[in-house]
Enzyme design. Structure first.
Site, PDB file in Angstrom:
ATOM      1  N   ARG A 190      -9.591   6.910   3.226  1.00  0.00           N
ATOM      2  CA  ARG A 190      -9.080   6.094   2.691  1.00  0.00           C
ATOM      3  C   ARG A 190      -8.694   6.437   1.225  1.00  0.00           C
ATOM      4  O   ARG A 190      -7.570   6.021   0.559  1.00  0.00           O
ATOM      5  CB  ARG A 190      -9.724   4.886   3.037  1.00  0.00           C
ATOM      6  CG  ARG A 190      -9.963   4.283   4.235  1.00  0.00           C
ATOM      7  CD  ARG A 190     -11.160   3.386   4.660  1.00  0.00           C
ATOM      8  NE  ARG A 190     -11.136   2.279   3.807  1.00  0.00           N
ATOM      9  CZ  ARG A 190     -12.206   1.537   3.287  1.00  0.00           C
ATOM     10  NH1 ARG A 190     -13.452   2.023   3.738  1.00  0.00           N
ATOM     11  NH2 ARG A 190     -11.928   0.453   2.714  1.00  0.00           N
TER      12      ARG A 190
ATOM     13  N   ARG B 235     -19.067  -2.873   6.993  1.00  0.00           N
ATOM     14  CA  ARG B 235     -17.765  -2.613   7.491  1.00  0.00           C
ATOM     15  C   ARG B 235     -17.864  -1.317   8.151  1.00  0.00           C
ATOM     16  O   ARG B 235     -18.210  -0.126   7.834  1.00  0.00           O
ATOM     17  CB  ARG B 235     -16.767  -2.471   6.603  1.00  0.00           C
ATOM     18  CG  ARG B 235     -16.121  -3.924   6.336  1.00  0.00           C
ATOM     19  CD  ARG B 235     -15.157  -4.174   5.297  1.00  0.00           C
ATOM     20  NE  ARG B 235     -14.007  -3.217   5.285  1.00  0.00           N
ATOM     21  CZ  ARG B 235     -13.240  -2.930   4.259  1.00  0.00           C
ATOM     22  NH1 ARG B 235     -13.079  -3.892   3.127  1.00  0.00           N
ATOM     23  NH2 ARG B 235     -12.196  -2.012   4.630  1.00  0.00           N
TER      24      ARG B 235
ATOM     25  N   ARG C 122       0.524  -1.226  -0.031  1.00  0.00           N
ATOM     26  CA  ARG C 122       0.063  -0.018  -0.147  1.00  0.00           C
ATOM     27  C   ARG C 122       0.903   1.436  -0.046  1.00  0.00           C
ATOM     28  O   ARG C 122       0.353   2.368  -0.019  1.00  0.00           O
ATOM     29  CB  ARG C 122      -0.962   0.054   1.339  1.00  0.00           C
ATOM     30  CG  ARG C 122      -2.180  -0.950   1.298  1.00  0.00           C
ATOM     31  CD  ARG C 122      -3.291   0.106   0.924  1.00  0.00           C
ATOM     32  NE  ARG C 122      -4.715   0.158   1.606  1.00  0.00           N
ATOM     33  CZ  ARG C 122      -5.452  -1.107   1.606  1.00  0.00           C
ATOM     34  NH1 ARG C 122      -5.229  -2.121   1.245  1.00  0.00           N
ATOM     35  NH2 ARG C 122      -6.657  -0.667   2.186  1.00  0.00           N
TER      36      ARG C 122
ATOM     37  N   ARG D  45     -21.830  -1.511  -0.212  1.00  0.00           N
ATOM     38  CA  ARG D  45     -21.209  -2.846   0.107  1.00  0.00           C
ATOM     39  C   ARG D  45     -21.612  -3.371   1.561  1.00  0.00           C
ATOM     40  O   ARG D  45     -21.400  -2.551   2.423  1.00  0.00           O
ATOM     41  CB  ARG D  45     -19.456  -2.446   0.215  1.00  0.00           C
ATOM     42  CG  ARG D  45     -18.498  -3.598   0.613  1.00  0.00           C
ATOM     43  CD  ARG D  45     -17.309  -3.409  -0.081  1.00  0.00           C
ATOM     44  NE  ARG D  45     -16.481  -2.621   0.734  1.00  0.00           N
ATOM     45  CZ  ARG D  45     -15.245  -2.260   0.388  1.00  0.00           C
ATOM     46  NH1 ARG D  45     -14.621  -2.803  -0.732  1.00  0.00           N
ATOM     47  NH2 ARG D  45     -14.374  -1.444   0.994  1.00  0.00           N
TER      48      ARG D  45
HETATM   49  P1  AMP Z   1      -8.774  -3.164   2.866  1.00  0.00           P
HETATM   50  O1  AMP Z   1      -9.925  -4.276   3.604  1.00  0.00           O
HETATM   51  O2  AMP Z   1      -7.773  -3.555   2.131  1.00  0.00           O
HETATM   52  O3  AMP Z   1      -9.730  -2.003   2.323  1.00  0.00           O
HETATM   53  O4  AMP Z   1      -8.112  -2.484   4.285  1.00  0.00           O
HETATM   54  C1  AMP Z   1      -8.875  -2.083   5.270  1.00  0.00           C
HETATM   55  C2  AMP Z   1      -7.670  -1.073   6.075  1.00  0.00           C
HETATM   56  O5  AMP Z   1      -6.843  -2.047   6.706  1.00  0.00           O
HETATM   57  C3  AMP Z   1      -7.168   0.137   5.431  1.00  0.00           C
HETATM   58  O6  AMP Z   1      -8.014   1.161   5.325  1.00  0.00           O
HETATM   59  C4  AMP Z   1      -6.034   0.134   6.379  1.00  0.00           C
HETATM   60  O7  AMP Z   1      -6.282   0.707   7.501  1.00  0.00           O
HETATM   61  C5  AMP Z   1      -5.577  -1.383   7.006  1.00  0.00           C
HETATM   62  N1  AMP Z   1      -4.876  -1.977   5.735  1.00  0.00           N
HETATM   63  C6  AMP Z   1      -5.029  -3.073   5.170  1.00  0.00           C
HETATM   64  N2  AMP Z   1      -3.957  -3.441   4.275  1.00  0.00           N
HETATM   65  C7  AMP Z   1      -2.986  -2.330   4.588  1.00  0.00           C
HETATM   66  C8  AMP Z   1      -1.642  -2.350   4.211  1.00  0.00           C
HETATM   67  N3  AMP Z   1      -1.113  -3.061   3.340  1.00  0.00           N
HETATM   68  N4  AMP Z   1      -0.868  -1.440   4.989  1.00  0.00           N
HETATM   69  C9  AMP Z   1      -1.535  -0.690   5.793  1.00  0.00           C
HETATM   70  N5  AMP Z   1      -2.632  -0.871   6.291  1.00  0.00           N
HETATM   71  C10 AMP Z   1      -3.460  -1.692   5.494  1.00  0.00           C
END
Ligand code: AMP
Length: 227
Positions: A174, A163, A88, A127
């Site tokens: 985000r 979520r 990320r 979602r």
């Molecule tokens: P996601 O389900 O991929 O949208 O991730 C949800 C949340 O988890 C994100 O908004 C971040 O707070 C955290 N997160 C997920 N993947 C990462 C990553 N590779 N690095 C840092 N934080 C992450």
């Protein structure tokens, strides 16, 4: 194949990863899912991650990298994997490059899933996740599917929840984090000759076809590089 799916929140990385899992039999590795599991378990790591996640910020690299290192050591990833939501930022991408170089298993493909900003917000607001089987459905983009489908775990309609970080304020943060920290990875992977971009709007099966075509093209150019 070792694949990275790159894209903003709501671009369909999770949905397409699940389809790739079914078709290619390689596991999806989602740092978001791993972090949510740690939060739900209430582990020390989960507690540390929770605050950043609720605010829409990135969780500390050290936590995420530790989780990825452990997950990629699992035997089911030996035949390949789909990284969904990782890396990320540039530090994570460089750490991943180093990790894979060490084991002689470089990435085969990085696919950027391109979706218009307005469409991202719309998709995220619709979602929902099933609390029993974890399936993600969308009340706005595929309402019939969301309503018709039965949960494979209970045989009853899905019990859907939103979520906590899919609320408007957190989503705005985000998307900002994506622009500032994740989008630079496009150049990183383009420089490595790995990047392919697909138009990721429209019906899920159509996006899936474009994704498969991108992966096939990556396989072909990887084969040419080896020859
Ligand atoms: P996601 O389900 O991929 O949208 O991730 C949800 C949340 O988890 C994100 O908004 C971040 O707070 C955290 N997160 C997920 N993947 C990462 C990553 N590779 N690095 C840092 N934080 C992450």
């Amino acid at each position: 194949m070792r694949i990275v799916l790159l894209g903003a929140p709501g671009s369909g990385k999770g949905t397409q990863s699940q389809r790739l899992v079914e078709r290619h039999g390689i596991p999806q590795v989602s740092t978001g899912d791993l972090l949510r599991a740690a939060v739900a378990k209430g582990t020390a790591l989960g507690l540390r991650a929770k605050e950043a996640m609720s605010a829409g910020r990135l969780v500390a690299d050290e936590i995420v990298l530790g989780m990825i290192r452990e997950r990629l050591a699992d035997p089911d990833t030996r035949g390949g994997f789909i990284l969904d939501g990782f890396p990320r930022n540039l530090a994570q991408a460089r750490a991943l490059d180093a990790m894979l170089r060490e084991v002689g298993q470089p990435l085969d493909a990085v696919v950027q899933m391109d979706v218009d900003y307005g469409e991202l917000s719309r998709r995220i607001s619709g979602r929902r996740t099933c609390s029993d089987c974890g399936r993600v459905v969308n009340l706005l983009t595929t309402p019939a599917e969301a309503e018709r489908e039965l949960c494979p775990k209970t045989g009853k309609p899905h019990r859907l929840f939103q979520r906590p970080d899919d609320n408007e304020a957190t989503v705005a943060e985000r998307l900002k984090v994506y622009e500032q920290q994740t989008r630079p990875l496009v150049d990183h992977y383009r420089d490595q000759g790995l990047l392919r971009t697909i138009h990721a709007e429209g019906p899920v099966p159509e996006v899936e076809q474009r994704l498969e075509a991108a992966l096939a093209a990556s396989r072909a150019s990887a084969a040419t590089r080896r020859d």
